[in-house]
Design a protein around this motif. Structure first.
Motif, short mmCIF file in Angstrom:
data_model
loop_
_atom_site.label_atom_id
_atom_site.label_comp_id
_atom_site.label_asym_id
_atom_site.label_seq_id
_atom_site.Cartn_x
_atom_site.Cartn_y
_atom_site.Cartn_z
N ILE C 351 0.88 -1.16 0.00
CA ILE C 351 0.00 0.00 0.00
C ILE C 351 0.92 1.21 0.00
N ILE C 352 0.77 2.08 -1.02
CA ILE C 352 1.62 3.27 -1.10
C ILE C 352 0.71 4.44 -1.43
N GLY C 353 0.45 5.30 -0.47
CA GLY C 353 -0.37 6.44 -0.82
C GLY C 353 -1.04 7.09 0.36
N LYS C 354 -2.22 7.66 0.07
CA LYS C 354 -2.94 8.45 1.06
C LYS C 354 -3.57 7.55 2.11
N THR C 355 -3.93 8.18 3.22
CA THR C 355 -4.70 7.51 4.26
C THR C 355 -5.93 8.37 4.52
N ALA C 386 5.52 14.77 -1.98
CA ALA C 386 5.85 16.10 -2.49
C ALA C 386 4.65 16.76 -3.16
N THR C 387 3.87 15.97 -3.89
CA THR C 387 2.78 16.54 -4.69
C THR C 387 1.42 16.34 -4.06
N GLY C 388 1.35 15.46 -3.09
CA GLY C 388 0.05 15.16 -2.49
C GLY C 388 -0.77 14.18 -3.30
N GLU C 389 -0.23 13.77 -4.42
CA GLU C 389 -0.95 12.80 -5.28
C GLU C 389 0.00 11.68 -5.65
N ASN C 394 2.43 4.23 -8.50
CA ASN C 394 1.84 3.73 -7.26
C ASN C 394 0.35 3.99 -7.15
N ALA C 395 -0.22 4.61 -8.20
CA ALA C 395 -1.65 4.91 -8.14
C ALA C 395 -2.52 3.67 -7.89
N PRO C 396 -2.19 2.51 -8.46
CA PRO C 396 -3.07 1.36 -8.18
C PRO C 396 -2.92 0.79 -6.77
#
Lengths: 1000, 97, 418
Positions: C351-355, C386-389, C394-396
């Motif tokens: 899992i790589i990303g937002k929470t 850095a970008t918040g997105e 890693n989007a998937p």
């Protein structure tokens, strides 16, 4: 040099009536029974035994024990019995044993690799992180191969290991590790309790340090007599098991202790063959007493690594236990008292000894007086600043320490052997492995057992007790407490010389940036390297260790860790414990893979499951394939046939006549009870309430995540009884899942589950003539089309054997599966086969089974599905009950991604070239000339040559496949791409009439 | 290797058992009533504490019964084992140490 | 920062290496940073490095509760490969392999990426199907992977037994030549040194004990640590096996379980094993380190634990398998056996990303395979912070995929069945 020139005229525990000879680097050396390889070589004046890892420095024995970092030998016990990195002091000498030095070329005395020693100013700790980066491709091709060739120690064994290794599991109430004074006293205390006691010791005979102590007394007896008396007493207790040559190497959860016993390496080479080489003991102990002793620390001074420079206690062992003079003129350098005992023992053996004590005269007056009684010269208040010699030490360079701490004029003490005594390090390895927390004891300058984590006690030197009487008392108390007896006892013993002055690196007048004072001998880590690591910011001891490799050699830091830790703490000006201690990991000493593997090899490594009919298949020339743990007949080639021809013949036989197939590996679960149908309703996607007794239904089962888990035919034998079949590999999984739901989610359901996979042999008769073969053997079941239609089951007798007879088909032809008790399986098979011969009955294997089912578009779970496939994906969405409120996986089928468009769906494929057989696993693309990454639509799941179609056929999962009928796609091949057309999945008998056999 | 006390058979080596994840996660009575997030929580989200953990074990090579255990995942010490369906014993982590 | 190169090494050799400075500083934490990374393993340190190098964000702290690289970075068997089946995974791991190929020079630190080849053995027809599926998919994704006959496999790895009568005969193998091994500690140290040189603060012995959040928005405003409060509006957690524990302090429950994973090395011997070999059917993998040790790993223990100590039965079973495929190693000896704690997701992909907490990002769930992804993971996580997105790669790998069912289940795709 005359044979055994350094053997003392008397003394030692060797048997001088039993001479032997070993070979080392091509030369023969004589010794006696009871010798080790090291003591044999030293008795013959051979000190040079190895080369160091990095600089290829000449090295001799440092220790006589398992903490040896230098003298690692290759040992050859005959063909296939060669292995590297054996500690010379721990290998018992056996007549005819062939040994050799390692990591040198062309010879031990002249080693080209020693050029590294000249480059040592460059090859410092971590140098390889700073270079070898240009050009990029050179790392793989140039630098790394050179580094690798230089690294490593011995040579890996070349052939399979002919030796046997045993495993033993045991339980005991008290396990005592170490049979030195503390361990023996513990055993004495526990023995009388009647509890089961095990006493293990790594040495060839119990006794520990007492075996080389001629002057100690216990309760008025010479210590070695006390050992003998104690062993005799223990021998009288049937509840006590004594295991010599047995090293406890791992301390795991819940007092699970692993030990390895060296069973036969010490026996004459021809006697050893009948016994296992080693035995792994896994002991679950109620209580553990650790009496593992301690290790002596080397001293850190310039050139402290020359052959002949050893640990002082080791010299004592050589003299007293092996009757070997390690030299004629010995210098002993020490910071503590225990070395004086060693010096006295050497002097008593007629060896000239000089003691160099770093402590000032006022701090070691009692020891100096003791030395004087034995006529030993002491240079108190002296430091060691170097050594002389190349392949053997020839002198020790010492200098007085002035009151201001500066170093006075150097002088060289001529000597041919040096003993070092840098105080003791308790062997807390097993304690630490048990997850006990270590506590630093400043007075002893050592880590001692602190907070305990398991039912364990440490006693004796491993707990910091160095005095003999204290060891005995503590050992006895630990043994008594472990065995739950209240008996207390104190021992009278001669005093032990203890006490020392902590000293990290010996003071020197040399430029510390120039000299090399070794901390880790094997890995050539010097004090200078440690200093560099600290300078570069590596302050945690684990960082220092990993950057410099100190403590990472085959002794795992037994001789080096405390010196490294102390030195680093000094450099950082911190208290030693704040720098940390490295974690002790199993094994305590290296353990052979063979011992850990034990009997779990060959036929006993994942034993093969065989069906009752397997011997028949083997006798009839079957080729087998492994399927999960089973082996299954793959195909039955006739003379001259390859697989393709055999499978084509077998397929044709089933479509045109009759084939016979061993389906015994199918998983079988009997589901019984008033709620059996309801239970199956909840486990399968389809419904079971309306299935009448005597009928069969194909069932599909999901995991809770909505993906297909398993499938199989379920037969309802009675209202409350189902015969469930699963895939061959899926049986344990399915039963476990059923039990889980039944016990934990629906305990209210009245159902019992029983695995009956191995109770029933299953013989499939498939083909238009199947009934003709079967009929003569069945009297009490009407096989007629009306009475026993497709998908029905009857219980009765086949060949006079009780049977569950199912009319089912995985081929699309008229078919029966005859379930008979496994023990009758082969007999029924042979009867059917014999009778069927005139009808051309043909045995077929799994490959033909696969072709026939693929021609019909039947899926195989695990081939068409892969744990990401839903019923709808494989065209079985229609089976999913719309009326059941719930079943395992139902809710997940409604998750967004499982109902989204673009899912991969099962389709048939026909290649443009009818003879092109696609690879299973090949990927499907629309545009083979698309740039990388090429978008993929799916992959080929099954692919065969179909004799019935006269061409190849394939099944595939393709994105939106159901909507792509007739489209041309491109399938990868090893050479490029093949064109194929998407079609439906049923290649033979699309109407499905043959299975009903209405015309017969 | 753990030593696990099956409530029905007594202490046995870990080799006889199969671990079954967190205990006391009941399957919803009516899964269809759950939205996707709630259902995915049931399917996938589990407590993963460093400390006392209620977990399921199956005595697979023994009585085949499922039961529950309280174990400290830091020390691997078992505090209690109890039959499936029984409530979690009221034992605090401190008492377990 | 003094460059690492042969000229400087020789210069220092002459003067006793007195001129080398610290590879990274040991600063006191500042009151606040633009970004705080929790976890000083390869992923966390690499994230800080790429934040500074790629995104110019240098006001960054890496908080490590112990010593950097002391977790799974320093405990794994260092296998690197990118021959994953699904597009999402293949792109992620291939991104990593490409960065590995230039990493030593990028960091000016020799991480010893050795492209010795990773060979996966097929022991039955099912393995053949699965591995060929990988080979074909990899090629279309631009990932090198080739199919070998048993004879070719043995030629590539001479100690391999291809006896057809073996319990698990070798029917073929998939070889990724660009795969290999690297020096794990050097990865942590190299990233630390490079990040430090750009101004990143690496703070060891600093454990995160809680999160401070804006009462109105719920967004992160900083972390409580054993060395005091440190402010940051962007926090990235890369805490591997301890992710659940950290995230719980932010009130987020994760779909993770932590398991002990063991590995072992033999005593060092002269070069005998030229590549990496993996066998899924018998559950083992093996390579030889530059030092000469055989490095051997296997699967996890079956139960969740943070103890870094598994059972002996895992080790013996692994060695059963190794000696079955390589009978000559029976007389080798195990020198050291250790464990790490790996965090495993339901589909065994990361899992790589937002929470759900604004400003809080997570990089976890690497299970048994995180080391190989280190540069790629760090690179895309830095982008996300850095970008918040998320970066397209890693989007998937979202937390949300467990709700939608859009899992990336590599292990299921290789599942043994039928």
């Amino acid at each position: 040099m005359s044979a055994q020139a350094y053997r003392l005229p008397q003394g030692g525990r060797i048997d001088r009536t039993r001479p032997l000879a070993i070979r080392f680097d091509g030369e023969t050396y004589e010794g006696y029974a009871g010798d080790t390889v090291a003591s044999t070589l030293l008795a013959n004046g051979v000190h040079l035994m190895g080369r160091s890892f990095k600089y290829h420095r000449p090295r001799g024995l440092l220790s006589v024990g398992t903490d040896e970092p230098n003298a690692l030998l290759s040992v050859d016990r005959g063909p296939g019995r060669v292995d590297p990195n054996n500690r010379a002091g721990a290998v018992e000498a056996v007549d005819g044993l062939v040994t050799g030095s390692q990591n040198r070329w062309p010879s031990l005395g002249f080693d080209i690799g020693a050029v590294n020693d000249l480059l040592s100013p460059v090859l410092v700790a971590g140098f390889y992180y700073k270079t070898f980066m240009w050009p990029r491709s050179f790392w793989d091709k140039v630098y790394e191969p050179i580094i690798r060739a230089a690294a490593g120690l011995g040579v890996a064994p070349e052939g399979p290991d002919p030796d046997r290794y045993a495993h033993r599991h045991a339980h005991c109430d008290v396990l005592i590790v170490g049979a030195g004074p503390a361990g023996l006293a513990a055993a004495l205390a526990a023995a009388g309790s009647g509890k089961r006691v095990m006493l293990a010791d790594e040495q060839a005979e119990p006794g520990g340090a007492l075996l080389h102590d001629p002057r100690a007394t216990i309760d008025g007896l010479p210590a070695q007599d006390w050992v003998a008396q104690t062993l005799a007493a223990l021998d009288g207790h049937e509840n006590v098991v004594i295991l010599p040559r047995t090293t406890a190497f791992g301390y795991y959860n819940h007092n699970h202790v692993a030990l390895v016993e060296r069973v036969s390496d010490h026996l004459p080479l021809d006697q050893a063959r009948d016994l296992p080489r080693e035995r792994l003991w896994q002991v679950r102990a109620g209580e553990v007493v650790l009496a593992t002793g301690s290790h002596e620390r080397p001293l850190v001074f310039a050139d402290n690594d020359r052959p002949g420079i050893m640990l002082a206690e080791g010299l004592r062992v050589l003299v007293n236990r092996y009757g070997v003079a390690p030299g004629r003129q010995v210098a002993i350098a020490t910071v503590g008292s225990s070395a004086y005992t060693a010096a006295a023992d050497l002097a008593a053996a007629g060896i000239r000894v000089t003691i160099v004590d770093v402590r000032l005269a006022g701090d070691c007056a009692a020891d100096v007086a003791f030395a004087a009684q034995h006529g030993i010269e002491v240079l108190a208040g002296h430091t060691v600043v170097g050594s002389k010699g190349r392949l053997r030490v020839s002198g020790l360079v010492v200098a007085p320490l002035r009151a201001d701490g500066s170093v006075g004029a150097r002088r060289t003490l001529p000597c041919d052997c040096v003993g070092m005594s840098g105080r003791w390090t308790p062997a807390v390895h097993l304690f630490s492995q048990s997850r006990g927390k270590l506590a630093f004891d400043a007075e002893r300058d050592a880590f001692l057992p602190g907070t305990h984590a398991q039912a364990e006690r440490s006693a004796g030197a491993c707990a910091g007790d160095y005095d003999l009487a204290a060891c005995l008392d503590a050992g006895f108390a630990a043994g008594a407490a472990a065995a739950g007896v209240s008996e207390a006892r104190t021992f009278q013993a001669s005093p032990t010389r203890t006490g020392f002055q902590p000293m990290r690196v010996l003071p020197t007048d040399a430029d510390p940036g120039r000299v090399r004072a070794f901390v880790d001998f094997q890995n050539d880590v010097t004090a200078k390297d440690l200093k560099l690591a600290v300078r570069e910011g590596f302050h945690a001891i684990e960082h220092v260790k990993r950057y410099t490799t100190t403590g990472m050699a085959t002794d795992q830091g037994k001789t080096s860790n405390m010196n490294a830790l102390g030195y680093v703490a000094g450099l950082l000006d911190k208290e030693l414990p704040t720098v940390g201690t490295t974690t002790f990991r199993p094994p305590y000493t290296p353990v052979s893979f063979g011992a850990l593997v034990g009997p779990s090899k060959g036929a006993l490594f994942d034993p093969v499951r065989r069906t009752p009919i397997d011997p028949w298949a083997e006798a009839h020339g079957a080729v087998f394939e492994p399927v999960s743990l089973w082996r299954r007949a793959w195909y039955f080639p006739k003379a001259g046939e390859d697989m393709h021809a055999a499978v084509a013949r077998e397929c044709a036989a089933v479509r045109d006549g009759v084939g016979i197939f061993d389906a015994s590996t199918l998983g079988k679960i009997e589901v019984v009870g008033p709620d059996a149908a309801e239970f199956l309703n909840r486990m399968y996607v389809n419904g079971w309430s309306k299935l009448a007794p005597g009928k069969c239904r194909y069932g599909l089962m999901l995991k809770e995540d909505g993906f297909i888990l398993d499938d199989g035919v379920v037969a309802r034998l009675a209202e409350d009884r189902f015969h469930v079949t699963t895939t061959t590999g899926g049986a344990p999984r399915v039963l476990a899942l059923m039990e889980d739901y039944l016990q934990t989610e629906w305990p209210d359901l009245d159902v019992f589950l029983t695995s009956v996979t191995e109770q029933w042999a299953v013989i499939a008769l498939q083909g238009p003539r199947a009934r003709d073969v079967l009929a003569p053997f069945v009297s009490d079941i009407d096989l007629g089309n009306e009475a026993l239609p497709h998908m029905s089951v009857r219980e009765g007798f086949v060949c006079g054997v009780p049977a569950r007879l199912m009319r089912v088909s995985f081929t699309g032809e008229l078919g029966y599966e005859v379930n008979v008790p496994a023990d009758y399986g082969r007999a029924v098979w042979e009867a059917l086969w014999e009778a069927g011969r005139e009808l051309g009955i043909t045995p077929y294997g799994t490959e033909t089974m696969h072709v026939l089912r693929a021609e019909k578009g039947f899926i195989i779970v695990g081939q068409e599905t892969d744990g990401t496939v839903t019923p709808d994906d494989v065209g079985l969405g229609g089976m999913v009950s719309k009326v059941k409120p719930d079943f395992v996986g139902k809710r997940s089928l409604a998750r967004p991604d499982l109902v989204a468009g673009g899912r991969k769906q099962l389709v048939g494929l026909e290649t443009e070239d009818p003879h092109e057989r696609l690879d299973e696993g090949a990927q499907i693309v629309l545009d083979p000339s698309a740039p990388v990454p090429v978008p993929m639509l799916g992959h080929v799941t099954s692919s065969y040559f179909s004799p019935a179609c006269g061409r190849t056929i394939a099944l595939a999962l393709v994105a939106d496949g159901h909507a792509r009928m007739g489209e041309t796609i491109h399938v990868t091949t090893m050479a490029g791409f093949a064109r194929a057309t998407i079609r439906d999945t049923v290649f033979v008998d699309a109407e499905g009439v043959r299975v009903h056999a209405r015309d017969s | 290797m753990l030593l696990i006390t099956c409530p029905h058979c007594g202490p046995r080596p870990e080799l006889e058992f199969r671990w079954g994840g967190e205990a006391h996660v009941a399957r919803p009575a009516d899964p269809s009533a759950l939205d996707d997030r709630a259902w995915s929580e049931f399917l996938f989200v589990r407590n993963n504490p460093k400390g006392l953990f209620a977990e399921r074990w199956n005595h697979a090579h023994g009585c085949q019964r499922w039961f529950n255990a309280l174990r400290d995942t830091h020390s691997d010490k078992f505090v209690a084992t109890y039959p499936a369906g029984a409530p979690r014993p009221d034992i605090a982590a401190e008492d377990a140490r | 920062m003094r460059r690492f190169n042969l000229a400087n090494l020789l210069t220092e050799a002459v003067r006793g290496h007195e001129g080398w400075g610290r590879q990274w500083r040991s600063p006191e934490p500042k009151k606040s940073y633009d970004v705080v990374v929790v976890g000083g393993g390869g992923h966390g340190l690499g994230t800080a490095h790429y934040l500074a190098e790629v995104h110019g964000i240098t006001n960054v702290a890496v908080l490590e509760k112990g010593w950097i690289g002391g977790g799974n970075t320093g405990r794994n068997t260092t296998i690197i490969r990118s021959n994953y089946l699904y597009d999402e995974s293949a792109h992620l791991y291939e991104h990593a392999v490409k960065l590995w190929e230039g990493l030593s020079r990028d960091l000016n630190y020799n991480v010893m990426y050795s492209q010795r080849g990773v060979m996966m053995l097929a022991h039955n027809v099912h393995d053949v199907q699965v591995f060929k599926r990988h080979v074909y998919a990899n090629r279309l994704n631009g990932v090198d992977n080739e199919w070998l006959t048993p004879e070719q496999a043995q030629a590539y790895c001479p100690p391999l037994s291809i006896d057809p009568r073996a319990r698990y005969p070798v029917l073929g193998a998939a070889l990724q030549r660009r795969g290999g091994t690297a020096r794990h500690d050097a990865v942590a140290w190299g990233y630390a040194r490079a990040a430090d040189a750009r101004g990143v603060d690496i703070i060891q012995n600093c454990e995160v004990t809680g999160f401070r959040r804006d009462p109105a928005t719920g967004a992160v405003t900083g972390v409580e640590t054993t060395r005091g409060f440190i402010g940051a509006t962007r926090v990235g957690v890369a805490a591997a096996g301890h992710t659940s524990v950290i995230m719980e302090r932010a009130g987020v429950r994760m779909p993770l379980q932590s398991f002990p994973l063991q590995a072992l090395v033999s005593e060092p011997v002269k070069p005998v094993f030229p590549c990496v070999v993996m066998s899924n059917a018998v559950h083992a993998y093996i390579s030889q380190s530059d030092k000469g040790e055989l490095v051997i790993g296997a699967g996890t223990d079956q139960y969740a634990s943070y103890s870094q100590q598994g059972g002996l039965q895992i080790t013996t079973h692994t060695l059963d398998a190794i000696c079955e495929i390589f009978p000559r190693f029976s007389r080798m000896r195990m020198l050291r056996n250790w464990g790490g704690i790996v965090d495993v997701t339901p589909d065994r992909s990361p899992i790589i990303g937002k929470t759900p907490v604004p400003g809080l990002y997570v990089n976890c769930g690497w299970g048994t395979g995180g080391f190989k992804a280190t540069p790629g993971s760090a690179h895309v996580f830095a982008h996300t912070l850095a970008t918040g997105e998320p970066h397209p790669i890693n989007a998937p790998f979202t937390l949300d995929r467990f709700r939608t069912g859009r899992l990336i289940d590599e292990a299921a795709a290789a599942a043994v069945a039928h």
